[in-house]
Design an enzyme around this catalytic site. Sequence first.
Site, PDB file in Angstrom:
ATOM      1  N   SER A  73       0.882  -1.320  -0.055  1.00  0.00           N
ATOM      2  CA  SER A  73      -0.006   0.151   0.010  1.00  0.00           C
ATOM      3  C   SER A  73       0.978   1.049   0.045  1.00  0.00           C
ATOM      4  O   SER A  73       2.170   1.015   0.595  1.00  0.00           O
ATOM      5  CB  SER A  73      -0.906   0.013   1.211  1.00  0.00           C
ATOM      6  OG  SER A  73      -1.704  -1.256   1.372  1.00  0.00           O
TER       7      SER A  73
HETATM    8  N1  SAH Z   1       0.059  -4.654   4.169  1.00  0.00           N
HETATM    9  C1  SAH Z   1       0.742  -5.032   3.104  1.00  0.00           C
HETATM   10  C2  SAH Z   1      -0.098  -4.961   1.889  1.00  0.00           C
HETATM   11  C3  SAH Z   1      -0.155  -6.294   0.881  1.00  0.00           C
HETATM   12  S1  SAH Z   1      -1.575  -6.599  -0.276  1.00  0.00           S
HETATM   13  C4  SAH Z   1       2.183  -4.625   2.699  1.00  0.00           C
HETATM   14  O1  SAH Z   1       2.437  -3.856   3.475  1.00  0.00           O
HETATM   15  O2  SAH Z   1       2.678  -5.284   2.176  1.00  0.00           O
HETATM   16  C5  SAH Z   1      -2.592  -7.301   0.665  1.00  0.00           C
HETATM   17  C6  SAH Z   1      -2.227  -8.785   0.997  1.00  0.00           C
HETATM   18  O3  SAH Z   1      -3.444  -9.320   1.679  1.00  0.00           O
HETATM   19  C7  SAH Z   1      -1.755  -9.502  -0.012  1.00  0.00           C
HETATM   20  O4  SAH Z   1      -0.565 -10.241   0.126  1.00  0.00           O
HETATM   21  C8  SAH Z   1      -2.577 -10.892  -0.170  1.00  0.00           C
HETATM   22  O5  SAH Z   1      -1.845 -12.054  -0.566  1.00  0.00           O
HETATM   23  C9  SAH Z   1      -3.221 -10.784   1.193  1.00  0.00           C
HETATM   24  N2  SAH Z   1      -4.714 -11.353   1.338  1.00  0.00           N
HETATM   25  C10 SAH Z   1      -5.611 -11.459   0.477  1.00  0.00           C
HETATM   26  N3  SAH Z   1      -6.701 -12.155   1.171  1.00  0.00           N
HETATM   27  C11 SAH Z   1      -6.280 -12.683   2.323  1.00  0.00           C
HETATM   28  C12 SAH Z   1      -6.733 -13.577   3.130  1.00  0.00           C
HETATM   29  N4  SAH Z   1      -7.924 -13.995   3.155  1.00  0.00           N
HETATM   30  N5  SAH Z   1      -6.157 -13.987   4.264  1.00  0.00           N
HETATM   31  C13 SAH Z   1      -4.939 -13.411   4.381  1.00  0.00           C
HETATM   32  N6  SAH Z   1      -4.384 -12.660   3.606  1.00  0.00           N
HETATM   33  C14 SAH Z   1      -5.017 -12.233   2.437  1.00  0.00           C
END
Ligand code: SAH
EC number: 2.1.1.77
Length: 222
Positions: A73
């Site tokens: 993000s």
């Molecule tokens: N806060 C993170 C943002 C990553 S993007 C950062 O700083 O990099 C969102 C993430 O949510 C992705 O890695 C994706 O794989 C994860 N995600 C999506 N659905 C999910 C679920 N049901 N449970 C756990 N993680 C999930």
Amino acid sequence: MALQLTSSRQDYGMLSDRTRMRMIDRLRQAGIRDERVLAAMYEVQRHLFVDQALATRAYDDVALPIGMGQTISQPLTVARMTELLFADRPIGKVLEIGTGCGYQTAVLLKMGATVYSIERIGTLLDKARKHLRTAKLVHARLVHGDGHFGLPEAAPFDGIIMAAAAKAVPEALLGQLAEGGRLIMPMGDTEQYLWHIEKTRQGLQRTKLDAVKFVPLLPGRD
Ligand code: SAH
């Protein structure tokens, strides 16, 4: 910027102090006021959480690819969500859903939160673990699983923060909030909004906030 002179992510660390300070100035200008959030985001070296080829863009206010079709993000989104989570509250125990590259996890740890973080993609969780180790932030509990179900064994949480957009509020998470606790999450499909959901003695208080753009919350784990 003289970034061409640098050869590795570690070298970039020296230049990144100034770049990070500029990022903090931009966050202030954009309305972030919580000094605890600003201090933590100044301290965490964001370039350690992205691939080396992207290190020079790590402090720009953009979302960047982190592999497996996911994105880290943008700094303003991380700042805003973290500020909402702890506004007028002491820092407590947090559940993060969507560890991704581990950057948001690192910011929460720097603020002194007790952090549990769930990621559904195993390769990303391994990367996050590596990044956090490089940043010398090793005390988060990282879990490979589906965040829809939260983490009942560690509940209740003072805050739950979700980095992927759900179509509806996952019911299990509401049950894992402490009284006075907050869930900060993006919700929606093509149109998404940030939601602030607080558990009060009288029930749940739901507030719709800014329009946002997140990757979808997916079921199961990979
Ligand atoms: N806060 C993170 C943002 C990553 S993007 C950062 O700083 O990099 C969102 C993430 O949510 C992705 O890695 C994706 O794989 C994860 N995600 C999506 N659905 C999910 C679920 N049901 N449970 C756990 N993680 C999930």
